[in-house]
Scaffold this motif. Structure first.
Motif, PDB file in Angstrom:
ATOM      1  N   VAL A 124       0.863  -1.175   0.000  1.00 20.91           N
ATOM      2  CA  VAL A 124       0.000   0.000   0.000  1.00 20.91           C
ATOM      3  C   VAL A 124       0.897   1.221   0.000  1.00 20.91           C
ATOM      4  N   LEU A 125       0.722   2.067  -1.012  1.00 19.84           N
ATOM      5  CA  LEU A 125       1.533   3.260  -1.191  1.00 19.84           C
ATOM      6  C   LEU A 125       0.593   4.447  -1.353  1.00 19.84           C
ATOM      7  N   ASN A 126       0.684   5.375  -0.422  1.00 20.10           N
ATOM      8  CA  ASN A 126      -0.200   6.553  -0.440  1.00 20.10           C
ATOM      9  C   ASN A 126      -1.676   6.172  -0.557  1.00 20.10           C
ATOM     10  N   GLY A 127      -2.048   5.134   0.171  1.00 23.64           N
ATOM     11  CA  GLY A 127      -3.438   4.703   0.197  1.00 23.64           C
ATOM     12  C   GLY A 127      -3.874   3.855  -0.979  1.00 23.64           C
ATOM     13  N   LEU A 128      -2.985   3.633  -1.941  1.00 29.91           N
ATOM     14  CA  LEU A 128      -3.310   2.827  -3.118  1.00 29.91           C
ATOM     15  C   LEU A 128      -2.614   1.469  -3.035  1.00 29.91           C
ATOM     16  N   THR A 129      -3.333   0.428  -3.424  1.00 29.13           N
ATOM     17  CA  THR A 129      -2.743  -0.909  -3.451  1.00 29.13           C
ATOM     18  C   THR A 129      -1.972  -1.081  -4.753  1.00 29.13           C
ATOM     19  N   LYS A 130      -0.716  -1.454  -4.638  1.00 29.67           N
ATOM     20  CA  LYS A 130       0.165  -1.710  -5.787  1.00 29.67           C
ATOM     21  C   LYS A 130       0.705  -3.126  -5.635  1.00 29.67           C
ATOM     22  N   ARG A 131       1.314  -3.626  -6.695  1.00 29.80           N
ATOM     23  CA  ARG A 131       1.953  -4.941  -6.643  1.00 29.80           C
ATOM     24  C   ARG A 131       3.388  -4.808  -7.147  1.00 29.80           C
ATOM     25  N   ILE A 132       4.293  -5.391  -6.396  1.00 28.54           N
ATOM     26  CA  ILE A 132       5.677  -5.397  -6.860  1.00 28.54           C
ATOM     27  C   ILE A 132       5.875  -6.596  -7.783  1.00 28.54           C
ATOM     28  N   ASP A 133       6.805  -6.481  -8.714  1.00 31.45           N
ATOM     29  CA  ASP A 133       7.011  -7.547  -9.693  1.00 31.45           C
ATOM     30  C   ASP A 133       7.792  -8.722  -9.116  1.00 31.45           C
ATOM     31  N   LEU A 134       8.921  -8.437  -8.485  1.00 33.76           N
ATOM     32  CA  LEU A 134       9.764  -9.510  -7.964  1.00 33.76           C
ATOM     33  C   LEU A 134      10.579  -8.977  -6.795  1.00 33.76           C
ATOM     34  N   LEU A 135      10.622  -9.758  -5.728  1.00 28.96           N
ATOM     35  CA  LEU A 135      11.439  -9.416  -4.568  1.00 28.96           C
ATOM     36  C   LEU A 135      12.308 -10.611  -4.245  1.00 28.96           C
ATOM     37  N   VAL A 136      13.611 -10.364  -4.169  1.00 25.46           N
ATOM     38  CA  VAL A 136      14.563 -11.388  -3.768  1.00 25.46           C
ATOM     39  C   VAL A 136      14.850 -11.155  -2.292  1.00 25.46           C
ATOM     40  N   THR A 137      14.702 -12.208  -1.507  1.00 20.72           N
ATOM     41  CA  THR A 137      14.942 -12.085  -0.068  1.00 20.72           C
ATOM     42  C   THR A 137      16.159 -12.914   0.331  1.00 20.72           C
ATOM     43  N   GLU A 138      16.722 -12.553   1.459  1.00 22.56           N
ATOM     44  CA  GLU A 138      17.812 -13.317   2.051  1.00 22.56           C
ATOM     45  C   GLU A 138      17.488 -13.462   3.525  1.00 22.56           C
ATOM     46  N   LYS A 139      17.298 -14.703   3.967  1.00 28.56           N
ATOM     47  CA  LYS A 139      16.870 -14.979   5.347  1.00 28.56           C
ATOM     48  C   LYS A 139      15.603 -14.192   5.667  1.00 28.56           C
ATOM     49  N   THR A 140      14.669 -14.214   4.742  1.00 34.24           N
ATOM     50  CA  THR A 140      13.355 -13.560   4.797  1.00 34.24           C
ATOM     51  C   THR A 140      13.408 -12.031   4.769  1.00 34.24           C
ATOM     52  N   ARG A 141      14.587 -11.444   4.702  1.00 36.71           N
ATOM     53  CA  ARG A 141      14.693  -9.977   4.624  1.00 36.71           C
ATOM     54  C   ARG A 141      14.757  -9.535   3.169  1.00 36.71           C
ATOM     55  N   PRO A 142      14.106  -8.412   2.835  1.00 43.67           N
ATOM     56  CA  PRO A 142      14.159  -7.918   1.448  1.00 43.67           C
ATOM     57  C   PRO A 142      15.591  -7.577   1.039  1.00 43.67           C
ATOM     58  N   LYS A 143      16.025  -8.109  -0.096  1.00 40.93           N
ATOM     59  CA  LYS A 143      17.379  -7.823  -0.569  1.00 40.93           C
ATOM     60  C   LYS A 143      17.360  -7.027  -1.881  1.00 40.93           C
ATOM     61  N   ILE A 144      16.621  -7.525  -2.893  1.00 43.16           N
ATOM     62  CA  ILE A 144      16.610  -6.876  -4.204  1.00 43.16           C
ATOM     63  C   ILE A 144      15.163  -6.768  -4.690  1.00 43.16           C
ATOM     64  N   LEU A 145      14.742  -5.562  -4.973  1.00 41.61           N
ATOM     65  CA  LEU A 145      13.426  -5.325  -5.558  1.00 41.61           C
ATOM     66  C   LEU A 145      13.624  -5.152  -7.056  1.00 41.61           C
ATOM     67  N   VAL A 146      12.918  -5.958  -7.845  1.00 45.96           N
ATOM     68  CA  VAL A 146      13.021  -5.893  -9.306  1.00 45.96           C
ATOM     69  C   VAL A 146      11.684  -5.411  -9.860  1.00 45.96           C
ATOM     70  N   GLU A 147      11.717  -4.309 -10.566  1.00 43.71           N
ATOM     71  CA  GLU A 147      10.520  -3.767 -11.220  1.00 43.71           C
ATOM     72  C   GLU A 147      10.679  -4.014 -12.717  1.00 43.71           C
ATOM     73  N   CYS A 148       9.754  -4.793 -13.283  1.00 39.65           N
ATOM     74  CA  CYS A 148       9.829  -5.186 -14.690  1.00 39.65           C
ATOM     75  C   CYS A 148       8.862  -4.383 -15.538  1.00 39.65           C
ATOM     76  N   LYS A 149       9.341  -3.944 -16.664  1.00 35.67           N
ATOM     77  CA  LYS A 149       8.533  -3.263 -17.668  1.00 35.67           C
ATOM     78  C   LYS A 149       8.606  -4.086 -18.951  1.00 35.67           C
ATOM     79  N   ALA A 150       7.651  -3.897 -19.825  1.00 33.40           N
ATOM     80  CA  ALA A 150       7.689  -4.553 -21.132  1.00 33.40           C
ATOM     81  C   ALA A 150       8.874  -4.013 -21.936  1.00 33.40           C
ATOM     82  N   PRO A 151       9.437  -4.827 -22.850  1.00 30.13           N
ATOM     83  CA  PRO A 151      10.617  -4.382 -23.612  1.00 30.13           C
ATOM     84  C   PRO A 151      10.426  -3.062 -24.353  1.00 30.13           C
ATOM     85  N   GLN A 152       9.220  -2.740 -24.794  1.00 33.02           N
ATOM     86  CA  GLN A 152       9.017  -1.500 -25.537  1.00 33.02           C
ATOM     87  C   GLN A 152       8.873  -0.274 -24.638  1.00 33.02           C
TER      88      GLN A 152
END
Length: 143
Positions: free
Chosen positions: A68-96
Motif C-alpha cells: 500500500v503506497l499513499n493509500g493505493l494498493t500496488k503490486r511489486i514484480d519480484l522481490l529477492v529475499t535473504e533470510k526472509t529480509r528484502p534484498k533486491i526489488l526488481v521492477e519489470c517493464k515490457a521491452p518497448q
C-alpha cells in the motif's frame, strides 16, 4: 509467438503452454502457468536468472506482493529475499517501455515500503541497478 531476445548473457529453459490463441509460461515461484505478456516475459527471465545463475531458492523469491503506497494498493514484480529480509526489488517493464527518471522513481517509491538494499529497474533490454546507501541511491556501473 514471436518473443524478443532479451539482454541476458545466459539462456534459460522455459515451459510454454498454448490454449487457443493465448500463450502461457510456467512460473516456478507461483507453480502455475501465467499468461505470457511482454512484462511477464521479462519477469520470468529475472526469476530464472536468480534461480539458475545466482543460486537462490524458489522460497527466496516473491512475486506480485501487494503493498500500500499513499493509500493505493500496488503490486511489486519480484522481490529477492535473504533470510526472509528484502534484498533486491526488481521492477519489470515490457521491452518497448522506455526506462526513465519517472519509472525509476516509481521503483524507489515502492522500495520505500519494501526496504530492499538494492533495486533493479528493467525492460529486459536495459537494466538499471542501484543500491541504497546514506539515504540515496547509488547506481552500479554497467560492465
Amino acid at each position: 509467438m514471436e518473443l524478443p531476445t532479451l539482454n541476458f548473457q545466459d539462456r534459460f529453459d522455459f515451459t510454454f503452454r498454448r490454449d487457443k490463441d493465448k500463450f502461457f509460461i510456467y512460473d516456478p515461484v507461483r507453480k502455475t502457468h501465467l499468461l505470457l505478456t511482454p512484462e511477464e516475459w521479462v519477469r520470468q527471465h529475472w526469476i530464472r536468472y536468480y534461480l539458475t545463475v545466482k543460486g537462490y531458492a524458489v522460497s527466496a523469491l516473491i512475486t506480485e506482493k501487494k503493498i500500500v503506497l499513499n493509500g493505493l494498493t500496488k503490486r511489486i514484480d519480484l522481490l529477492v529475499t535473504e533470510k526472509t529480509r528484502p534484498k533486491i526489488l526488481v521492477e519489470c517493464k515490457a521491452p518497448q517501455v522506455k526506462l526513465t527518471q519517472a519509472t525509476f522513481e516509481q521503483t524507489a517509491r515502492y522500495n520505500s515500503i519494501i526496504g530492499a538494499k538494492e533495486i533493479v529497474l528493467t525492460n529486459g533490454l536495459q537494466h538499471i541497478h542501484a543500491y541504497f546507501e546514506n539515504e540515496q541511491y547509488v547506481f552500479y556501473k554497467p560492465h
